[in-house]
Design a protein around this motif. Sequence first.
Motif, PDB file in Angstrom:
ATOM      1  N   UNK A 261       0.808  -1.221   0.000  1.00 39.24           N
ATOM      2  CA  UNK A 261       0.000   0.000   0.000  1.00 39.24           C
ATOM      3  C   UNK A 261       0.838   1.266   0.000  1.00 39.24           C
ATOM      4  N   UNK A 262       2.098   1.142  -0.409  1.00 39.23           N
ATOM      5  CA  UNK A 262       2.974   2.301  -0.378  1.00 39.23           C
ATOM      6  C   UNK A 262       4.087   2.148  -1.411  1.00 39.23           C
ATOM      7  N   UNK A 263       4.806   3.247  -1.642  1.00 35.78           N
ATOM      8  CA  UNK A 263       5.944   3.248  -2.549  1.00 35.78           C
ATOM      9  C   UNK A 263       7.084   2.426  -1.970  1.00 35.78           C
ATOM     10  N   UNK A 264       7.837   1.750  -2.842  1.00 36.65           N
ATOM     11  CA  UNK A 264       8.995   0.983  -2.402  1.00 36.65           C
ATOM     12  C   UNK A 264      10.207   1.372  -3.236  1.00 36.65           C
ATOM     13  N   UNK A 265      11.374   1.043  -2.753  1.00 36.78           N
ATOM     14  CA  UNK A 265      12.577   1.294  -3.548  1.00 36.78           C
ATOM     15  C   UNK A 265      12.760   0.214  -4.611  1.00 36.78           C
ATOM     16  N   UNK A 266      12.694  -1.062  -4.182  1.00 37.11           N
ATOM     17  CA  UNK A 266      12.955  -2.189  -5.068  1.00 37.11           C
ATOM     18  C   UNK A 266      11.802  -3.166  -5.014  1.00 37.11           C
ATOM     19  N   UNK A 267      11.180  -3.389  -6.154  1.00 40.46           N
ATOM     20  CA  UNK A 267      10.063  -4.318  -6.275  1.00 40.46           C
ATOM     21  C   UNK A 267      10.566  -5.605  -6.918  1.00 40.46           C
ATOM     22  N   UNK A 268      10.449  -6.719  -6.196  1.00 39.25           N
ATOM     23  CA  UNK A 268      10.874  -8.019  -6.723  1.00 39.25           C
ATOM     24  C   UNK A 268       9.705  -8.634  -7.482  1.00 39.25           C
ATOM     25  N   UNK A 269       9.890  -8.849  -8.777  1.00 37.88           N
ATOM     26  CA  UNK A 269       8.792  -9.272  -9.647  1.00 37.88           C
ATOM     27  C   UNK A 269       8.985 -10.722 -10.084  1.00 37.88           C
ATOM     28  N   UNK A 270       8.060 -11.614  -9.749  1.00 33.78           N
ATOM     29  CA  UNK A 270       8.137 -12.988 -10.274  1.00 33.78           C
ATOM     30  C   UNK A 270       8.044 -12.977 -11.799  1.00 33.78           C
ATOM     31  N   UNK A 271       8.919 -13.761 -12.460  1.00 34.37           N
ATOM     32  CA  UNK A 271       8.946 -13.731 -13.921  1.00 34.37           C
ATOM     33  C   UNK A 271       8.795 -15.113 -14.559  1.00 34.37           C
ATOM     34  N   UNK A 272       8.446 -16.128 -13.777  1.00 33.08           N
ATOM     35  CA  UNK A 272       8.154 -17.443 -14.362  1.00 33.08           C
ATOM     36  C   UNK A 272       7.423 -18.280 -13.331  1.00 33.08           C
ATOM     37  N   UNK A 273       6.979 -19.459 -13.746  1.00 32.39           N
ATOM     38  CA  UNK A 273       6.310 -20.379 -12.840  1.00 32.39           C
ATOM     39  C   UNK A 273       5.002 -20.878 -13.417  1.00 32.39           C
ATOM     40  N   UNK A 274       4.447 -21.971 -12.872  1.00 31.72           N
ATOM     41  CA  UNK A 274       3.201 -22.531 -13.398  1.00 31.72           C
ATOM     42  C   UNK A 274       2.023 -21.563 -13.341  1.00 31.72           C
ATOM     43  N   UNK A 275       2.051 -20.634 -12.404  1.00 30.08           N
ATOM     44  CA  UNK A 275       0.950 -19.682 -12.238  1.00 30.08           C
ATOM     45  C   UNK A 275       1.198 -18.373 -12.974  1.00 30.08           C
TER      46      UNK A 275
ATOM     47  N   UNK B  70      12.596 -12.117 -10.048  1.00 32.57           N
ATOM     48  CA  UNK B  70      12.821 -13.284  -9.196  1.00 32.57           C
ATOM     49  C   UNK B  70      11.919 -14.420  -9.696  1.00 32.57           C
ATOM     50  N   UNK B  71      11.962 -15.548  -9.003  1.00 36.27           N
ATOM     51  CA  UNK B  71      11.161 -16.726  -9.369  1.00 36.27           C
ATOM     52  C   UNK B  71      11.448 -17.100 -10.831  1.00 36.27           C
ATOM     53  N   UNK B  72      12.729 -17.211 -11.126  1.00 37.54           N
ATOM     54  CA  UNK B  72      13.195 -17.343 -12.499  1.00 37.54           C
ATOM     55  C   UNK B  72      13.910 -18.663 -12.776  1.00 37.54           C
ATOM     56  N   UNK B  73      13.800 -19.621 -11.846  1.00 34.63           N
ATOM     57  CA  UNK B  73      14.557 -20.860 -11.976  1.00 34.63           C
ATOM     58  C   UNK B  73      14.172 -21.725 -13.156  1.00 34.63           C
ATOM     59  N   UNK B  74      13.006 -21.496 -13.740  1.00 31.85           N
ATOM     60  CA  UNK B  74      12.560 -22.300 -14.875  1.00 31.85           C
ATOM     61  C   UNK B  74      12.955 -21.700 -16.215  1.00 31.85           C
ATOM     62  N   UNK B  75      13.616 -20.545 -16.207  1.00 31.26           N
ATOM     63  CA  UNK B  75      13.904 -19.841 -17.450  1.00 31.26           C
ATOM     64  C   UNK B  75      15.316 -20.128 -17.963  1.00 31.26           C
ATOM     65  N   UNK B  76      15.432 -20.264 -19.273  1.00 29.45           N
ATOM     66  CA  UNK B  76      16.721 -20.345 -19.946  1.00 29.45           C
ATOM     67  C   UNK B  76      17.303 -18.941 -20.069  1.00 29.45           C
ATOM     68  N   UNK B  77      18.577 -18.812 -20.477  1.00 28.93           N
ATOM     69  CA  UNK B  77      19.119 -17.477 -20.725  1.00 28.93           C
ATOM     70  C   UNK B  77      18.280 -16.680 -21.729  1.00 28.93           C
TER      71      UNK B  77
END
Length: 206
Positions: free
Chosen positions: A134-148, A169-176
């Motif tokens: 509910x507020x501004x943040x400096x660094x937002x960690x964005x999931x970028x892969x996964x079944x969902x 983040x949440x990038x373990x399923x991605x190739x380069x």
Amino acid sequence: MKLTKFAHACVRLEKDGKVLLVDPGTFSEDAVFERADAILVTHEHPDHLDVERLKLLDAPVYTNAGVAAQLADLGDRVSVVADGQSFEAAGFAVRAYGKDHAVILPELGVPCENVGYLIEDAVYHPGDSFTQPDRQVHTNLVPISGPWFSLPPAIEYARAITSEQTIGIHDGLLSPIGLGMMKRWLGEQGGRPYLGLAPGESTELN
């Protein structure tokens, strides 16, 4: 404050000589489990929670009720937190957000509880959800892969949260190739500078 990204969804934050781990799971490197002054776990899926290795750390754990049930052997080292609750973990100010994991398939419904964490009003880790703080943040960690995962909601999530930068983040399923594609999409369409950290890489948050 120093942020180090590890494999998949795990990050380490360091401040004033203290170490805070978020989501040390089964994909995480052994180095993740060498030291922690406190641990945050967003939800019970093994890519975010390695029960056996976590038990080897002598540190308090803050998490939801579902994870706490799996860590019952740790007794009062485990604290249950919920949406809207503020607390301190090893000197880090933390606020919890949300209660549901993202839906993977409609017929399965919500698979489990999920709590996101805003740390020091600076770094937001949503776990497996696009729940917004509910507020501004400096660094937002964005999931970028996964079944969902789906790209349009990820971009809308990145756009909706006012931040100085986003980190995938949440990038373990991605190739380069996939990592490069997500960096391009989130960087160009997400509306915020995008920092793609490889496992083990760090950044200083001022």
